[in-house]
Design a protein around this motif. Structure first.
Motif, PDB file in Angstrom:
ATOM      1  N   GLU A 134     -12.779   1.922  -0.936  1.00 31.97           N
ATOM      2  CA  GLU A 134     -11.646   1.228  -1.570  1.00 31.97           C
ATOM      3  C   GLU A 134     -10.374   2.036  -1.356  1.00 31.97           C
ATOM      4  O   GLU A 134     -10.352   3.239  -1.557  1.00 31.97           O
ATOM      5  CB  GLU A 134     -11.952   1.065  -3.074  1.00 31.97           C
ATOM      6  CG  GLU A 134     -10.825   0.573  -3.931  1.00 31.97           C
ATOM      7  CD  GLU A 134     -10.254  -0.762  -3.495  1.00 31.97           C
ATOM      8  OE1 GLU A 134     -10.985  -1.754  -3.466  1.00 31.97           O
ATOM      9  OE2 GLU A 134      -9.034  -0.805  -3.167  1.00 31.97           O
ATOM     10  N   THR A 135      -9.305   1.358  -0.943  1.00 31.76           N
ATOM     11  CA  THR A 135      -8.022   2.030  -0.685  1.00 31.76           C
ATOM     12  C   THR A 135      -7.268   2.338  -1.968  1.00 31.76           C
ATOM     13  O   THR A 135      -6.541   3.321  -2.040  1.00 31.76           O
ATOM     14  CB  THR A 135      -7.090   1.084   0.126  1.00 31.76           C
ATOM     15  OG1 THR A 135      -7.830   0.505   1.171  1.00 31.76           O
ATOM     16  CG2 THR A 135      -5.916   1.803   0.697  1.00 31.76           C
TER      17      THR A 135
ATOM     18  N   SER B 225     -15.285 -13.170  -7.689  1.00 28.90           N
ATOM     19  CA  SER B 225     -15.992 -12.184  -8.517  1.00 28.90           C
ATOM     20  C   SER B 225     -15.481 -12.219  -9.952  1.00 28.90           C
ATOM     21  O   SER B 225     -16.236 -11.940 -10.892  1.00 28.90           O
ATOM     22  CB  SER B 225     -15.776 -10.761  -7.987  1.00 28.90           C
ATOM     23  OG  SER B 225     -15.605 -10.746  -6.599  1.00 28.90           O
TER      24      SER B 225
ATOM     25  N   TYR C  21      -1.075  -2.632  -4.432  1.00 29.32           N
ATOM     26  CA  TYR C  21      -2.473  -2.231  -4.637  1.00 29.32           C
ATOM     27  C   TYR C  21      -2.630  -0.778  -5.040  1.00 29.32           C
ATOM     28  O   TYR C  21      -3.649  -0.394  -5.604  1.00 29.32           O
ATOM     29  CB  TYR C  21      -3.312  -2.525  -3.379  1.00 29.32           C
ATOM     30  CG  TYR C  21      -3.741  -3.969  -3.333  1.00 29.32           C
ATOM     31  CD1 TYR C  21      -4.625  -4.471  -4.283  1.00 29.32           C
ATOM     32  CD2 TYR C  21      -3.239  -4.842  -2.383  1.00 29.32           C
ATOM     33  CE1 TYR C  21      -4.995  -5.806  -4.279  1.00 29.32           C
ATOM     34  CE2 TYR C  21      -3.614  -6.172  -2.366  1.00 29.32           C
ATOM     35  CZ  TYR C  21      -4.493  -6.651  -3.318  1.00 29.32           C
ATOM     36  OH  TYR C  21      -4.861  -7.965  -3.327  1.00 29.32           O
TER      37      TYR C  21
ATOM     38  N   THR D 100     -10.307 -13.867  -8.295  1.00 25.79           N
ATOM     39  CA  THR D 100     -11.160 -13.910  -7.110  1.00 25.79           C
ATOM     40  C   THR D 100     -12.495 -14.503  -7.574  1.00 25.79           C
ATOM     41  O   THR D 100     -12.729 -14.601  -8.783  1.00 25.79           O
ATOM     42  CB  THR D 100     -11.412 -12.503  -6.539  1.00 25.79           C
ATOM     43  OG1 THR D 100     -12.050 -11.715  -7.554  1.00 25.79           O
ATOM     44  CG2 THR D 100     -10.104 -11.838  -6.121  1.00 25.79           C
TER      45      THR D 100
ATOM     46  N   TYR E 230       0.791  -1.248   0.000  1.00 22.45           N
ATOM     47  CA  TYR E 230       0.000   0.000   0.000  1.00 22.45           C
ATOM     48  C   TYR E 230       0.812   1.281   0.000  1.00 22.45           C
ATOM     49  O   TYR E 230       0.249   2.355   0.187  1.00 22.45           O
ATOM     50  CB  TYR E 230      -0.951  -0.007   1.224  1.00 22.45           C
ATOM     51  CG  TYR E 230      -1.908  -1.177   1.217  1.00 22.45           C
ATOM     52  CD1 TYR E 230      -2.954  -1.234   0.301  1.00 22.45           C
ATOM     53  CD2 TYR E 230      -1.748  -2.248   2.090  1.00 22.45           C
ATOM     54  CE1 TYR E 230      -3.814  -2.316   0.263  1.00 22.45           C
ATOM     55  CE2 TYR E 230      -2.603  -3.346   2.063  1.00 22.45           C
ATOM     56  CZ  TYR E 230      -3.631  -3.371   1.156  1.00 22.45           C
ATOM     57  OH  TYR E 230      -4.488  -4.439   1.110  1.00 22.45           O
TER      58      TYR E 230
ATOM     59  N   HIS F 195      -7.916   0.913  -8.365  1.00 21.90           N
ATOM     60  CA  HIS F 195      -9.174   0.173  -8.379  1.00 21.90           C
ATOM     61  C   HIS F 195     -10.381   1.118  -8.406  1.00 21.90           C
ATOM     62  O   HIS F 195     -11.399   0.808  -9.015  1.00 21.90           O
ATOM     63  CB  HIS F 195      -9.245  -0.797  -7.189  1.00 21.90           C
ATOM     64  CG  HIS F 195      -8.550  -2.090  -7.474  1.00 21.90           C
ATOM     65  ND1 HIS F 195      -8.126  -2.965  -6.500  1.00 21.90           N
ATOM     66  CD2 HIS F 195      -8.203  -2.669  -8.659  1.00 21.90           C
ATOM     67  CE1 HIS F 195      -7.558  -4.009  -7.072  1.00 21.90           C
ATOM     68  NE2 HIS F 195      -7.577  -3.846  -8.370  1.00 21.90           N
TER      69      HIS F 195
ATOM     70  N   GLY G  31     -13.416  -2.763  -0.165  1.00 22.02           N
ATOM     71  CA  GLY G  31     -12.376  -3.467  -0.932  1.00 22.02           C
ATOM     72  C   GLY G  31     -12.965  -4.164  -2.150  1.00 22.02           C
ATOM     73  O   GLY G  31     -12.684  -5.336  -2.395  1.00 22.02           O
TER      74      GLY G  31
ATOM     75  N   ASN H  75     -15.429  -9.199  -0.084  1.00 27.22           N
ATOM     76  CA  ASN H  75     -14.901 -10.463  -0.609  1.00 27.22           C
ATOM     77  C   ASN H  75     -13.394 -10.318  -0.746  1.00 27.22           C
ATOM     78  O   ASN H  75     -12.915  -9.402  -1.427  1.00 27.22           O
ATOM     79  CB  ASN H  75     -15.509 -10.772  -1.984  1.00 27.22           C
ATOM     80  CG  ASN H  75     -15.011 -12.105  -2.523  1.00 27.22           C
ATOM     81  OD1 ASN H  75     -15.119 -13.128  -1.850  1.00 27.22           O
ATOM     82  ND2 ASN H  75     -14.437 -12.102  -3.713  1.00 27.22           N
TER      83      ASN H  75
HETATM   84  C1  LIG Z   1      -7.773  -9.194  -3.050  1.00 29.25           C
HETATM   85  S1  LIG Z   1      -8.517  -7.714  -3.551  1.00 29.25           S
HETATM   86  C2  LIG Z   1     -10.226  -8.246  -3.676  1.00 29.25           C
HETATM   87  C3  LIG Z   1     -11.019  -7.424  -4.652  1.00 29.25           C
HETATM   88  C4  LIG Z   1     -12.483  -7.779  -4.838  1.00 29.25           C
HETATM   89  N1  LIG Z   1     -13.229  -7.779  -3.615  1.00 29.25           N
HETATM   90  C5  LIG Z   1     -12.698  -9.069  -5.577  1.00 29.25           C
HETATM   91  O1  LIG Z   1     -13.334  -9.956  -5.048  1.00 29.25           O
HETATM   92  O2  LIG Z   1     -12.248  -9.185  -6.714  1.00 29.25           O
HETATM   93  C6  LIG Z   1      -8.509  -6.719  -2.079  1.00 29.25           C
HETATM   94  C7  LIG Z   1      -9.026  -5.312  -2.288  1.00 29.25           C
HETATM   95  O3  LIG Z   1      -9.191  -4.683  -1.006  1.00 29.25           O
HETATM   96  C8  LIG Z   1      -8.669  -3.355  -1.061  1.00 29.25           C
HETATM   97  N2  LIG Z   1      -8.363  -2.945   0.323  1.00 29.25           N
HETATM   98  C9  LIG Z   1      -7.383  -3.396   1.119  1.00 29.25           C
HETATM   99  N3  LIG Z   1      -7.460  -2.836   2.353  1.00 29.25           N
HETATM  100  C10 LIG Z   1      -8.540  -2.021   2.332  1.00 29.25           C
HETATM  101  C11 LIG Z   1      -9.182  -1.199   3.309  1.00 29.25           C
HETATM  102  N4  LIG Z   1      -8.709  -1.100   4.543  1.00 29.25           N
HETATM  103  N5  LIG Z   1     -10.282  -0.502   2.940  1.00 29.25           N
HETATM  104  C12 LIG Z   1     -10.770  -0.621   1.682  1.00 29.25           C
HETATM  105  N6  LIG Z   1     -10.208  -1.384   0.720  1.00 29.25           N
HETATM  106  C13 LIG Z   1      -9.124  -2.085   1.036  1.00 29.25           C
HETATM  107  C14 LIG Z   1      -7.487  -3.501  -2.009  1.00 29.25           C
HETATM  108  O4  LIG Z   1      -7.077  -2.267  -2.518  1.00 29.25           O
HETATM  109  C15 LIG Z   1      -8.091  -4.418  -3.080  1.00 29.25           C
HETATM  110  O5  LIG Z   1      -8.817  -3.696  -4.022  1.00 29.25           O
END
Ligand SMILES: C[S@@+](CC[C@H](N)C(=O)[O-])C[C@H]1O[C@@H](n2cnc3c(N)ncnc32)[C@H](O)[C@@H]1O
Length: 392
Positions: free
Chosen positions: A125-126, A62, A45, A60, A38, A130, A94, A165
């Motif tokens: 979303e961080t 999705s 990410y 994933t 991060y 994305h 996320g 997810n």
């Molecule tokens: C493994 S990806 C999963 C993406 C999606 N949910 C999928 O199923 O395809 C993890 C996602 O979570 C986001 N993320 C990680 N930490 C986060 C946080 N604290 N708040 C929001 N998003 C976050 C990452 O940037 C990334 O887009």
């Protein structure tokens, strides 16, 4: 490619700088992972780079097929309809490239227009990269989508359904090891002579780490390494405190604590993904590979209870999707030999369903957890036994 290498070198430089400026020439593994994933503009990410799907590093649920979001849209519709409020709210944290949200919204628009018309779908979303992709994927639903940077923006009396997810597995974790009967922490230092990152063992950086195992009655075996995801606790507690009435649905790969920390997992669960190849070396492809660990669902349950979240379901993804009606999306196929194995839409959908529910694939490593707060007991459709849905 050259740009990629420059970015990796820059990120490695930032991490080395932090190690050199630290008190003991080392940072926690958690800090290393946080920077690798991060660090602004350079982390895995945060930088502009495809991560999810065929041309990237990992799939994933999705991204396996729209049928995942379509099936869960029914569950989300049922859940939001039980929350007492004038409007419906789903908050996805996320959401990655936004594909799940798009599949849910498209299905609700088609099959549950009354819910769709009163629904706001919030995205937290961080990753700036994305967020850009989400804006593209969700362009047809912009009247129903709002991007917010944190839950706080929704006030103290939030009502709705919070969904994620594969979020919790992407949180940075502390690494610990049992050495001579004591719990120690794994730190990261920089070996100048060999120009590599190395692990070093030290005292625990945080009292919460030893409390974690005491509170969950976990005892690692001598020499066993494992991960502790304190961010997962902070996250579930922040979510539980904000939620006044509604549900938290968390899907991820993981296990109950006793299974996650069992002695057969001697080296923990940390895995890295680069161009669809799995490896266990977080010190290569720095900022250019995903680093993840399995989720401790017992911790989400236990620490969630402290803020009023009651677990009403913890099941494998396969069972959950079958009870939620995924098999209704199967397409009967004839003239099999005349079809293009790779391009045929019906075959693709059927294959995605198989992948999402089959044990040994995504069907059982992934778990679905549902917690509720402030809700009356309900007879949930997705809790009914599958044989009531599919009479033979
Ligand atoms: C493994 S990806 C999963 C993406 C999606 N949910 C999928 O199923 O395809 C993890 C996602 O979570 C986001 N993320 C990680 N930490 C986060 C946080 N604290 N708040 C929001 N998003 C976050 C990452 O940037 C990334 O887009």
């Amino acid at each position: 490619m050259a740009q990629q290498q420059q970015m990796e070198a820059k990120l490695i430089g930032k991490i080395i700088e932090e190690i050199i400026n630290s008190n003991e020439n080392k940072i926690t593994f958690k800090r290393y992972m946080e920077m690798a994933l991060y660090y602004p503009d350079l982390g895995y990410y945060t930088k502009d780079r495809e991560k999810i799907g065929k041309k990237a590093d990992f799939y994933t649920s999705s991204s396996v097929g729209s049928v995942f979001g379509q099936t869960i849209s029914k569950v989300l519709a049922e859940l939001v309809s039980y929350v007492e409020d004038q409007e419906y709210r789903i908050i996805e944290i996320g959401g990655g490239n936004g594909r799940f949200a798009r599949d849910v919204l498209a299905e609700l628009k088609l099959k549950e227009p009354d819910i769709y018309s009163q629904l706001t779908y919030f995205m937290i979303e961080t990753s700036p990269y994305h967020i850009k992709l989400q804006e593209e994927y969700l362009s047809e639903h912009l009247d129903h989508v709002q991007w917010i940077s944190q839950l706080e923006e929704l006030g103290d009396s939030l009502k709705g359904v919070i969904f994620s997810n594969e979020l919790v597995d992407a949180f940075p974790v502390h690494m610990v090891k049992k050495v001579n009967g004591d719990l120690k922490e794994i730190y990261v230092t920089w070996n100048h002579d060999e120009a590599v990152f190395e692990e070093v063992i030290g005292e625990l950086s945080n009292q919460a780490l030893s409390n974690y195992f005491i509170e969950q009655r976990i005892d690692l075996k001598e020499g066993q390494t494992s991960e502790i995801n304190l961010n997962a606790i902070e996250w579930i507690q922040a979510v539980g405190k904000k939620l006044q009435q509604g549900y938290v649905m968390t899907i991820d790969y993981g296990h109950p604590a006793e299974e996650l920390y069992a002695s057969n997992r001697h080296n923990g669960t940390l895995m890295c993904y680069h161009q669809h190849l799995a490896n266990d070396n977080p010190f290569q492809h720095v900022g250019d590979q995903d680093i993840t660990t399995h989720v401790n669902f017992t911790a989400l349950e236990k620490y969630g209870e402290q803020v009023g979240l009651q677990t009403i379901l913890l099941d494998t993804q396969g069972n959950f999707l079958i009870r939620s009606g995924i098999l209704e999306y199967l397409i009967p196929v004839q003239n099999f030999e005349e079809r293009d194995l790779f391009q045929d839409q019906a075959l693709k959908i059927n294959r995605a369903i198989r992948q999402l529910i089959t044990p040994g694939e995504m069907g059982d490593t992934f778990k679905v957890m549902l917690q509720q707060k402030g809700m009356q007991e309900k007879e949930y459709q997705f809790m009914k036994p599958a044989w009531e849905k599919y009479p033979f």
